[in-house]
Enzyme design. Structure first.
Site, PDB file in Angstrom:
ATOM      1  N   GLY A  38       8.857  -3.456  21.690  1.00  0.00           N
ATOM      2  CA  GLY A  38       7.695  -3.725  20.827  1.00  0.00           C
ATOM      3  C   GLY A  38       6.464  -2.989  21.316  1.00  0.00           C
ATOM      4  N   VAL A  60      -0.111  -5.412  21.788  1.00  0.00           N
ATOM      5  CA  VAL A  60       0.060  -5.672  23.227  1.00  0.00           C
ATOM      6  C   VAL A  60       0.933  -4.592  23.869  1.00  0.00           C
ATOM      7  CG1 VAL A  60       0.913  -7.314  24.947  1.00  0.00           C
ATOM      8  CG2 VAL A  60      -0.198  -8.162  22.877  1.00  0.00           C
ATOM      9  N   LYS A  75      -2.371 -26.680  16.471  1.00  0.00           N
ATOM     10  CA  LYS A  75      -1.980 -25.529  15.655  1.00  0.00           C
ATOM     11  C   LYS A  75      -2.125 -25.924  14.201  1.00  0.00           C
ATOM     12  CE  LYS A  75      -0.118 -21.373  16.437  1.00  0.00           C
ATOM     13  NZ  LYS A  75      -0.309 -20.496  17.576  1.00  0.00           N
ATOM     14  N   GLY A 112       3.319  -2.940  19.632  1.00  0.00           N
ATOM     15  CA  GLY A 112       2.201  -3.353  18.775  1.00  0.00           C
ATOM     16  C   GLY A 112       0.920  -3.418  19.579  1.00  0.00           C
TER      17      GLY A 112
HETATM   18  P1  NAI Z   1       2.226  -6.855  16.799  1.00  0.00           P
HETATM   19  O1  NAI Z   1       2.656  -7.447  15.524  1.00  0.00           O
HETATM   20  O2  NAI Z   1       0.983  -6.037  16.860  1.00  0.00           O
HETATM   21  O3  NAI Z   1       3.409  -5.936  17.399  1.00  0.00           O
HETATM   22  C1  NAI Z   1       4.746  -6.287  17.404  1.00  0.00           C
HETATM   23  C2  NAI Z   1       5.560  -4.984  17.453  1.00  0.00           C
HETATM   24  O4  NAI Z   1       6.932  -5.320  17.597  1.00  0.00           O
HETATM   25  C3  NAI Z   1       5.408  -4.149  16.197  1.00  0.00           C
HETATM   26  O5  NAI Z   1       5.119  -2.803  16.544  1.00  0.00           O
HETATM   27  C4  NAI Z   1       6.794  -4.282  15.537  1.00  0.00           C
HETATM   28  O6  NAI Z   1       7.163  -3.122  14.795  1.00  0.00           O
HETATM   29  C5  NAI Z   1       7.674  -4.479  16.755  1.00  0.00           C
HETATM   30  N1  NAI Z   1       8.980  -5.081  16.468  1.00  0.00           N
HETATM   31  C6  NAI Z   1       9.287  -6.042  15.556  1.00  0.00           C
HETATM   32  N2  NAI Z   1      10.602  -6.314  15.594  1.00  0.00           N
HETATM   33  C7  NAI Z   1      11.128  -5.548  16.574  1.00  0.00           C
HETATM   34  C8  NAI Z   1      12.434  -5.374  17.109  1.00  0.00           C
HETATM   35  N3  NAI Z   1      13.475  -6.052  16.638  1.00  0.00           N
HETATM   36  N4  NAI Z   1      12.612  -4.489  18.124  1.00  0.00           N
HETATM   37  C9  NAI Z   1      11.574  -3.784  18.609  1.00  0.00           C
HETATM   38  N5  NAI Z   1      10.319  -3.884  18.131  1.00  0.00           N
HETATM   39  C10 NAI Z   1      10.098  -4.752  17.130  1.00  0.00           C
HETATM   40  O7  NAI Z   1       2.155  -8.055  17.848  1.00  0.00           O
HETATM   41  P2  NAI Z   1       1.337  -8.131  19.194  1.00  0.00           P
HETATM   42  O8  NAI Z   1      -0.021  -8.670  18.937  1.00  0.00           O
HETATM   43  O9  NAI Z   1       1.501  -6.852  19.950  1.00  0.00           O
HETATM   44  O10 NAI Z   1       2.118  -9.292  19.962  1.00  0.00           O
HETATM   45  C11 NAI Z   1       3.395  -9.031  20.537  1.00  0.00           C
HETATM   46  C12 NAI Z   1       4.053 -10.357  20.868  1.00  0.00           C
HETATM   47  O11 NAI Z   1       3.218 -11.090  21.764  1.00  0.00           O
HETATM   48  C13 NAI Z   1       4.263 -11.273  19.659  1.00  0.00           C
HETATM   49  O12 NAI Z   1       5.437 -12.009  19.866  1.00  0.00           O
HETATM   50  C14 NAI Z   1       3.063 -12.201  19.707  1.00  0.00           C
HETATM   51  O13 NAI Z   1       3.348 -13.443  19.094  1.00  0.00           O
HETATM   52  C15 NAI Z   1       2.871 -12.347  21.201  1.00  0.00           C
HETATM   53  N6  NAI Z   1       1.515 -12.666  21.593  1.00  0.00           N
HETATM   54  C16 NAI Z   1       0.467 -11.882  21.199  1.00  0.00           C
HETATM   55  C17 NAI Z   1      -0.818 -12.193  21.557  1.00  0.00           C
HETATM   56  C18 NAI Z   1      -1.980 -11.333  21.155  1.00  0.00           C
HETATM   57  O14 NAI Z   1      -3.101 -11.621  21.607  1.00  0.00           O
HETATM   58  N7  NAI Z   1      -1.803 -10.298  20.373  1.00  0.00           N
HETATM   59  C19 NAI Z   1      -1.107 -13.397  22.371  1.00  0.00           C
HETATM   60  C20 NAI Z   1       0.066 -14.109  22.808  1.00  0.00           C
HETATM   61  C21 NAI Z   1       1.328 -13.767  22.396  1.00  0.00           C
END
Ligand code: NAI
Length: 364
Positions: A182, A186, A82, A184
Site C-alpha cells: 500500500g 501513509v 466512532k 497511499g
Molecule cells: P490510502 O487510502 O491513502 O492508501 C491505501 C493504499 O492501499 C492505496 O494506494 C490503495 O491503492 C492501496 N491498496 C488497496 N488495496 C490494496 C491491496 N490489496 N494491495 C496493495 N495495495 C492496496 O490510506 P492511508 O491513509 O495511506 O492509510 C493506510 C492504512 O492505514 C489504512 O488501512 C488506514 O485505515 C490506516 N490508517 C491510516 C491513518 C491515516 O492517518 N491516514 C491513521 C491510522 C490508520
C-alpha cells in the site's frame, strides 16, 4: 447480529449508542461511545454502504472499542468513540447531511468529538463545523491540522526503528529490506523515509500510478499485490487493508518484523498474534504503531502545534519497547502485552475519578 444490542454493549464494555435520523437530508448515523474513563470519546466518522442496519451497528461497536485502546495506548486524555453513517459516500453525501450530523454531535455537548475516516473527507467536516465545535482534522485553512497521514507515517517510522532495534540490535535501516503493502497517504511517506535512511524497498499497490511513482522516483522494486507476502525482508509493513495477517498469509511471510499502519491487521487476534509469535516474527500491535493520526487530532484539540505533535508521535517508539519488554517478561504475545498496558491505564485512571469534585455536581 448479536442476540441483543445491550448484551453486546455489555460484552464489549460500551457506554452509549445513539441512533441519529434526519429525514430531509436522509441522514442515518450511529454514534457509539465506548469508554470515557480517560476523557471525551474521540473517533472518526466512517461512511459506508452497509448491507443492513445490523452491519452498521456491529461496525460502530467494534470500531469505537478499538478507539478506546488506541487513545489509551497513545497516552491521550481521550476515550473511544466512532460514528458510522449508513450511506454510499459516492452518491449520498450532501451539505445538509453533514450539517445534520454536526447538530447531533453538538447535542452531545462534547462527549463525542469526530473527524474523517474511511468514506469521509475534511471537506465534509467543514460543513459539520457550521453546527458544532466538536470536530477535528479540519483543513489547515480552517484552523485544523490537515492530512493526518504525515503524523501517522512519522509515528510509524519511529515505531519501526524501535522494532529494528529490539529485534535486530540496531535502529539503523541501512541495508535493511522492507516489503511495503500500500502506497497511499501513509505508505508512500514510509517509502520515502525508508529510502532516505538507506533501506531497500519492495512495494505493492493495486493502483499502478503509485507503483510507477515508487519505481520511477525512488527506485523501489515492484511486485504484484499478491506476491508481497512472499518477499524475503526484514520488515513487512501492511499499509492498505485490514485482515491481511491470517491463516493463509502468515505461513508465507519471510520477515523478522511486521510493522504497519493498517487497522485491524490480524484477522483474528486470538489466533494470529500467537501464530506470528510462533514463527518468531515480532509484531508491532497495529493500534499502537498507527496512532499518529489520533495523536495529531488530539493535539489539534489542545491548539495546533506541529512540533508538539511530532514529539508525542515519536513516543510510539519507547512505548513499543515497553510492550516488547512486558511480552518477554510475562510470556505474552505483543498484542496481549499492549492490551494489558491499556487496561492498566484505564483501571488506574478510572480510580482517581472516584473523588468528589464540587463543580462536577450534576443536579440540583
Ligand atoms: P490510502 O487510502 O491513502 O492508501 C491505501 C493504499 O492501499 C492505496 O494506494 C490503495 O491503492 C492501496 N491498496 C488497496 N488495496 C490494496 C491491496 N490489496 N494491495 C496493495 N495495495 C492496496 O490510506 P492511508 O491513509 O495511506 O492509510 C493506510 C492504512 O492505514 C489504512 O488501512 C488506514 O485505515 C490506516 N490508517 C491510516 C491513518 C491515516 O492517518 N491516514 C491513521 C491510522 C490508520
Amino acid at each position: 447480529m448479536p442476540p441483543s444490542i445491550f448484551d453486546e454493549m455489555a460484552r464489549q464494555g460500551h457506554e452509549q449508542l445513539i441512533f441519529c435520523h434526519d429525514r430531509p437530508s436522509r441522514l442515518r448515523a450511529i454514534i457509539a461511545i465506548h469508554d470515557t474513563t480517560l476523557g471525551p470519546a474521540l473517533g472518526g466518522t466512517r461512511m459506508w454502504a452497509y448491507g443492513n442496519e445490523d452491519e452498521a451497528v456491529i461496525d460502530a461497536l467494534r470500531l469505537s472499542r478499538g478507539m478506546t485502546y488506541k487513545a489509551a495506548a497513545a497516552g491521550t486524555v481521550f476515550g473511544g468513540g466512532k460514528c458510522v453513517v449508513w450511506g454510499d459516500p459516492q452518491k449520498d453525501k450532501s451539505e445538509p447531511l453533514f450539517r445534520a450530523l454536526g447538530r447531533y454531535v453538538q447535542s452531545l455537548g462534547g462527549r463525542f468529538i469526530t473527524g474523517t475516516d474511511v468514506g469521509t473527507t475534511a471537506g465534509d467536516f467543514v460543513h459539520a463545523r457550521a453546527e458544532t465545535r466538536h470536530v477535528v482534522a479540519l483543513p489547515e485553512e480552517y484552523g485544523g491540522s490537515g492530512d493526518s497521514g504525515y503524523t501517522t507515517a512519522y509515528a510509524l517510522w519511529h515505531g519501526i526503528r524501535a522494532c529494528l532495534e529490539w529485534e535486530l540490535g540496531s535502529a539503523d535501516a541501512r541495508g535493511r529490506r522492507f516489503a511495503i503493502q500500500g502506497l497511499g497517504k501513509v505508505g508512500r511517506r514510509l517509502l520515502t523515509q525508508v529510502c532516505d535512511a538507506g533501506g531497500e524497498a519492495v512495494v505493492a499497490d493495486i493502483d499502478c500510478r503509485q507503483t510507477a511513482w515508487a519505481a520511477g522516483e525512488l527506485g523501489a522494486t515492484v511486485v504484484p499485490p499478491e506476491a508481497i507476502y512472499d518477499v524475503p525482508c526484514d520488515v513487512f509493513s501492511p499499509n492498505a487493508l485490514g485482515g491481511v495477517l491470517n491463516d493463509e498469509t502468515i505461513p508465507r511471510l519471510k520477515c523478522r518484523i511486521v510493522a504497519g499502519a493498517a487497522n485491524n491487521q490480524l484477522a483474528d487476534e486470538g489466533l494470529h498474534a500467537p501464530m506470528l509469535a510462533g514463527r518468531a516474527i515480532l509484531y508491532a500491535p497495529d493500534y499502537v504503531i498507527n496512532a499518529g493520526g489520533l495523536i495529531q487530532v488530539a493535539e489539534e484539540l489542545r491548539g495546533w502545534d506541529r512540533e508538539r505533535a511530532d514529539h508525542r508521535a515519536a513516543a510510539v517508539g519507547p512505548f513499543l519497547r515497553r510492550i516488547f519488554e512486558l511480552a518477554r517478561h510475562e510470556k505474552l504475545t505483543t498484542q496481549q502485552a499492549a492490551d494489558l498496558l491499556v487496561r492498566r491505564r484505564l483501571h488506574d485512571l478510572g480510580h482517581i475519578k472516584r473523588s468528589y469534585i464540587p463543580h462536577q455536581r450534576s443536579c440540583g
